[in-house]
Scaffold this motif. Structure first.
Motif, PDB file in Angstrom:
ATOM      1  N   LEU A   1      36.201  47.058  34.356  1.00 27.99           N
ATOM      2  CA  LEU A   1      36.344  46.443  35.670  1.00 27.99           C
ATOM      3  C   LEU A   1      35.730  47.305  36.764  1.00 27.99           C
ATOM      4  O   LEU A   1      35.264  46.805  37.781  1.00 27.99           O
ATOM      5  CB  LEU A   1      37.827  46.169  35.964  1.00 27.99           C
ATOM      6  CG  LEU A   1      38.156  45.424  37.258  1.00 27.99           C
ATOM      7  CD1 LEU A   1      37.547  44.026  37.240  1.00 27.99           C
ATOM      8  CD2 LEU A   1      39.673  45.335  37.457  1.00 27.99           C
ATOM      9  N   GLY A   2      35.767  48.617  36.566  1.00 27.69           N
ATOM     10  CA  GLY A   2      35.189  49.525  37.550  1.00 27.69           C
ATOM     11  C   GLY A   2      36.141  49.958  38.636  1.00 27.69           C
ATOM     12  O   GLY A   2      35.737  50.659  39.575  1.00 27.69           O
ATOM     13  N   ILE A   3      37.402  49.570  38.553  1.00 25.00           N
ATOM     14  CA  ILE A   3      38.398  49.918  39.563  1.00 25.00           C
ATOM     15  C   ILE A   3      39.444  50.875  39.006  1.00 25.00           C
ATOM     16  O   ILE A   3      39.935  51.755  39.701  1.00 25.00           O
ATOM     17  CB  ILE A   3      39.075  48.648  40.119  1.00 25.00           C
ATOM     18  CG1 ILE A   3      38.073  47.847  40.953  1.00 25.00           C
ATOM     19  CG2 ILE A   3      40.302  48.988  40.964  1.00 25.00           C
ATOM     20  CD1 ILE A   3      38.630  46.547  41.491  1.00 25.00           C
TER      21      ILE A   3
ATOM     22  N   ARG B   1      44.980  49.844  44.099  1.00 28.09           N
ATOM     23  CA  ARG B   1      43.783  49.310  43.457  1.00 28.09           C
ATOM     24  C   ARG B   1      43.998  49.175  41.947  1.00 28.09           C
ATOM     25  O   ARG B   1      43.505  48.232  41.319  1.00 28.09           O
ATOM     26  CB  ARG B   1      42.587  50.227  43.739  1.00 28.09           C
ATOM     27  CG  ARG B   1      42.067  50.138  45.158  1.00 28.09           C
ATOM     28  CD  ARG B   1      40.991  51.186  45.424  1.00 28.09           C
ATOM     29  NE  ARG B   1      39.860  51.071  44.524  1.00 28.09           N
ATOM     30  CZ  ARG B   1      38.817  50.262  44.717  1.00 28.09           C
ATOM     31  NH1 ARG B   1      38.773  49.487  45.788  1.00 28.09           N
ATOM     32  NH2 ARG B   1      37.815  50.221  43.851  1.00 28.09           N
ATOM     33  N   GLY B   2      44.719  50.116  41.364  1.00 30.77           N
ATOM     34  CA  GLY B   2      44.969  50.075  39.934  1.00 30.77           C
ATOM     35  C   GLY B   2      45.820  48.894  39.502  1.00 30.77           C
ATOM     36  O   GLY B   2      45.871  48.563  38.305  1.00 30.77           O
ATOM     37  N   ASP B   3      46.500  48.242  40.451  1.00 27.01           N
ATOM     38  CA  ASP B   3      47.328  47.080  40.125  1.00 27.01           C
ATOM     39  C   ASP B   3      46.536  45.782  40.116  1.00 27.01           C
ATOM     40  O   ASP B   3      47.078  44.723  39.768  1.00 27.01           O
ATOM     41  CB  ASP B   3      48.485  46.968  41.135  1.00 27.01           C
ATOM     42  CG  ASP B   3      49.421  48.162  41.065  1.00 27.01           C
ATOM     43  OD1 ASP B   3      49.916  48.449  39.964  1.00 27.01           O
ATOM     44  OD2 ASP B   3      49.635  48.823  42.101  1.00 27.01           O
ATOM     45  N   TYR B   4      45.251  45.856  40.467  1.00 30.00           N
ATOM     46  CA  TYR B   4      44.434  44.653  40.481  1.00 30.00           C
ATOM     47  C   TYR B   4      44.080  44.200  39.062  1.00 30.00           C
ATOM     48  O   TYR B   4      44.130  43.002  38.745  1.00 30.00           O
ATOM     49  CB  TYR B   4      43.160  44.911  41.281  1.00 30.00           C
ATOM     50  CG  TYR B   4      42.281  43.696  41.466  1.00 30.00           C
ATOM     51  CD1 TYR B   4      42.746  42.556  42.110  1.00 30.00           C
ATOM     52  CD2 TYR B   4      40.971  43.691  40.988  1.00 30.00           C
ATOM     53  CE1 TYR B   4      41.933  41.443  42.289  1.00 30.00           C
ATOM     54  CE2 TYR B   4      40.146  42.579  41.164  1.00 30.00           C
ATOM     55  CZ  TYR B   4      40.638  41.468  41.808  1.00 30.00           C
ATOM     56  OH  TYR B   4      39.840  40.360  41.967  1.00 30.00           O
ATOM     57  N   CYS B   5      43.724  45.132  38.186  1.00 27.66           N
ATOM     58  CA  CYS B   5      43.345  44.793  36.823  1.00 27.66           C
ATOM     59  C   CYS B   5      44.466  44.043  36.098  1.00 27.66           C
ATOM     60  O   CYS B   5      44.211  42.980  35.516  1.00 27.66           O
ATOM     61  CB  CYS B   5      42.948  46.053  36.059  1.00 27.66           C
ATOM     62  SG  CYS B   5      42.371  45.747  34.363  1.00 27.66           S
TER      63      CYS B   5
ATOM     64  N   ILE C   1      42.788  41.103  46.183  1.00 22.30           N
ATOM     65  CA  ILE C   1      43.129  39.723  45.841  1.00 22.30           C
ATOM     66  C   ILE C   1      42.582  38.763  46.887  1.00 22.30           C
ATOM     67  O   ILE C   1      42.047  37.688  46.563  1.00 22.30           O
ATOM     68  CB  ILE C   1      44.659  39.570  45.690  1.00 22.30           C
ATOM     69  CG1 ILE C   1      45.133  40.278  44.410  1.00 22.30           C
ATOM     70  CG2 ILE C   1      45.068  38.099  45.666  1.00 22.30           C
ATOM     71  CD1 ILE C   1      46.632  40.347  44.263  1.00 22.30           C
ATOM     72  N   CYS C   2      42.679  39.146  48.149  1.00 29.32           N
ATOM     73  CA  CYS C   2      42.229  38.277  49.238  1.00 29.32           C
ATOM     74  C   CYS C   2      40.711  38.071  49.239  1.00 29.32           C
ATOM     75  O   CYS C   2      40.221  37.089  49.806  1.00 29.32           O
ATOM     76  CB  CYS C   2      42.679  38.834  50.582  1.00 29.32           C
ATOM     77  SG  CYS C   2      44.460  38.669  50.881  1.00 29.32           S
TER      78      CYS C   2
END
Length: 278
Positions: free
Chosen positions: A148-150, A181-185, A208-209
């Motif tokens: 993902l790159g994040i 940011r790590g919670d996006y994946c 998310i937005c």
């Protein structure tokens, strides 16, 4: 757990209202050294280095624990955790902090027993009394391969969430709470029957937005402990109603004997038609 719900909490700035790493570094007077080293190494490696630096300055593991016990934890977050547990939810932590920090804080507030699992960077006190912090994924041996790159090199929360889902059972509904940011994946890996609760105004909410359509799960943001508790318990209640409806015996021909007004008046509980709440 009877409820069929797995609630996965991030820890820093989600359960507690600060970042535990910064809280310890600042509380023990090592902020300047931390900021000097920050550009030179990954965060996880830096925290291990800082624990060795603090030990060299004469700070003990007890000093670290004392600072951790003073970390702010909203009472509404505490009540939300206890209420979800009481309703039969399986509570788990998925955090890029470390086990010693998390367990010290949870023990201080009498909360460790409410969680069935803590997924975080391992830590231990070595023979010299230094706290050593290791990566969850050994990135020295090879990358975790998220793509993902994040995600940071030491932990892809999405991969850990996949394992949590597999261990909990495919029939479980997941509610995921986080801020960074790590919670996006892991948010991207949730399904249509799941829920993500990003902290409003924090990095995961901003990601998310950018394109909410990339997420399958319903999005329910929160800003503080009060809103977290209200939102989380509402979602748990909603799932319990939906599960109860599915477990009702088939009415078949008995439907003919039900008064038509019963359905019109809402006598039978109905699921709430929500998708994204802003």
């Amino acid at each position: 757990m009877a409820a069929g719900i797995v609630v996965v909490f991030d820890f820093d700035k989600t359960i507690i209202d600060v970042d535990s790493d910064n809280w310890v570094v600042d509380g023990l007077g090592a902020t300047e050294e931390f900021e000097r080293l920050l550009p030179t190494m990954p965060w996880n490696t830096l925290m291990d280095t800082m624990m060795c630096e603090l030990h060299a300055r004469g700070k003990t593991i007890h000093d670290v624990a004392d600072v951790l016990r003073s970390a702010p934890l909203d009472r509404r977050v505490v009540s939300a955790i206890k209420a979800c547990y009481g309703l039969g939810c399986d509570l788990r932590i998925l955090s890029d902090a470390n086990r010693f920090f998390i367990e010290t804080i949870l023990d201080h507030h009498g909360l460790r027993g409410y969680f069935s699992e803590i997924n975080t960077n391992p830590s231990h006190v070595d023979a010299d009394g230094r706290l050593r912090i290791a990566p969850y994924h050994d990135f020295h041996a090879g990358p975790h391969g998220c793509g993902l790159g994040i995600c940071p090199p030491n932990m892809c929360k999405g991969q850990v969430l996949d394992r949590i889902r597999a261990s909990a059972g495919v029939d479980k509904r997941v509610i995921y709470l986080g801020d960074g940011r790590g919670d996006y994946c892991p948010s991207l890996r949730l399904g249509r029957d799941d829920f993500v609760m990003p902290r409003r105004g924090f990095p995961v909410w901003e990601l998310i937005c950018e394109d909410p359509s990339l997420l399958k799960a319903e999005v329910h943001p929160w800003a503080d402990g009060e809103e977290m508790e209200e939102t989380l318990l509402r979602l748990v209640g909603r799932v319990l109603v939906e599960v109860s409806n599915k477990q009702m015996p088939q009415l078949d021909c008995k439907l003919e004997s039900l008064p038509a007004v019963a359905a019109q008046d809402g006598a039978l509980p109905m699921p709430m038609p929500l998708r994204i709440k802003n």
